[in-house]
Design an enzyme around this catalytic site. Structure first.
Site, PDB file in Angstrom:
ATOM      1  N   GLU A  54      42.425  39.532  46.149  1.00 61.06           N
ATOM      2  CA  GLU A  54      42.013  40.651  45.295  1.00 61.06           C
ATOM      3  C   GLU A  54      40.906  41.470  45.953  1.00 61.06           C
ATOM      4  O   GLU A  54      40.934  42.706  45.919  1.00 61.06           O
ATOM      5  CB  GLU A  54      41.484  40.145  43.939  1.00 61.06           C
ATOM      6  CG  GLU A  54      42.468  39.319  43.139  1.00 61.06           C
ATOM      7  CD  GLU A  54      42.328  37.822  43.351  1.00 61.06           C
ATOM      8  OE1 GLU A  54      42.430  37.088  42.350  1.00 61.06           O
ATOM      9  OE2 GLU A  54      42.132  37.377  44.495  1.00 61.06           O
ATOM     10  N   CYS A  82      39.750  34.463  39.791  1.00 55.34           N
ATOM     11  CA  CYS A  82      38.612  33.574  39.560  1.00 55.34           C
ATOM     12  C   CYS A  82      37.428  34.402  39.040  1.00 55.34           C
ATOM     13  O   CYS A  82      37.533  35.617  38.870  1.00 55.34           O
ATOM     14  CB  CYS A  82      38.231  32.876  40.867  1.00 55.34           C
ATOM     15  SG  CYS A  82      37.562  34.007  42.121  1.00 55.34           S
TER      16      CYS A  82
END
Length: 154
Positions: A54, A82
């Site tokens: 990401e 996360c």
């Protein structure tokens, strides 16, 4: 293109990561139907704990736009982000997050906690989950199964 089409691109990046010995996670950033950022997990090869797929995709998209704010952009990722990535998504002002497999150990978009829904935080994005979840999950399962087999041979 539809969500599944974009997720297939992210899956291809995850497969590239697996080929490099990285946990198979891939991500893309899309704006106005155009892929403007691509990323695959690379913390091991780059010796960088922040080199998640990401983050890599958002960095490339920010360079493409010439702006750290990724307003009106969607992030597609094969695994639920996360805490670190969720925070970066919020700071970048990503409008929409689409992810494949949920992460019951470190997922921060609904599995362990949901940072995206935290009312005290100043940015919230739309979330679509479980897009091609079986395919995304199978990549991870086969990767870790192979790792366990490799360790057993030692």
């Amino acid at each position: 293109m539809q969500d599944q089409d974009y997720m297939r691109i992210a899956i291809a990046l995850a497969e590239e990561a697996a080929g490099l010995g990285e946990v198979p996670v891939g991500a893309i950033v899309v704006k106005n139907g155009e892929v403007i950022g691509r990323g695959k997990n690379a913390p091991i090869s780059l010796n960088d704990p922040t080199a998640h797929a990401e983050i890599q995709a958002m960095r490339e998209a920010a360079q493409h736009l010439g702006n750290y704010r990724l307003v009106d952009c969607a992030l597609y990722v094969t695994l639920e982000p996360c805490a670190m990535c969720s925070g970066a998504i919020q700071h970048a002002r990503i409008s929409r997050l689409v992810y494949g497999a949920s992460d019951p150990k470190t997922g921060c978009c609904g599995s362990v906690i949901n940072l995206m829904a935290e009312a005290k935080l100043n940015h919230h994005c739309e979330i679509t989950n479980n897009v091609m979840a079986e395919e995304c999950g199978a990549l991870l399962s086969s990767f870790f199964k192979q790792r366990r087999l490799d360790k057993a041979k030692i």
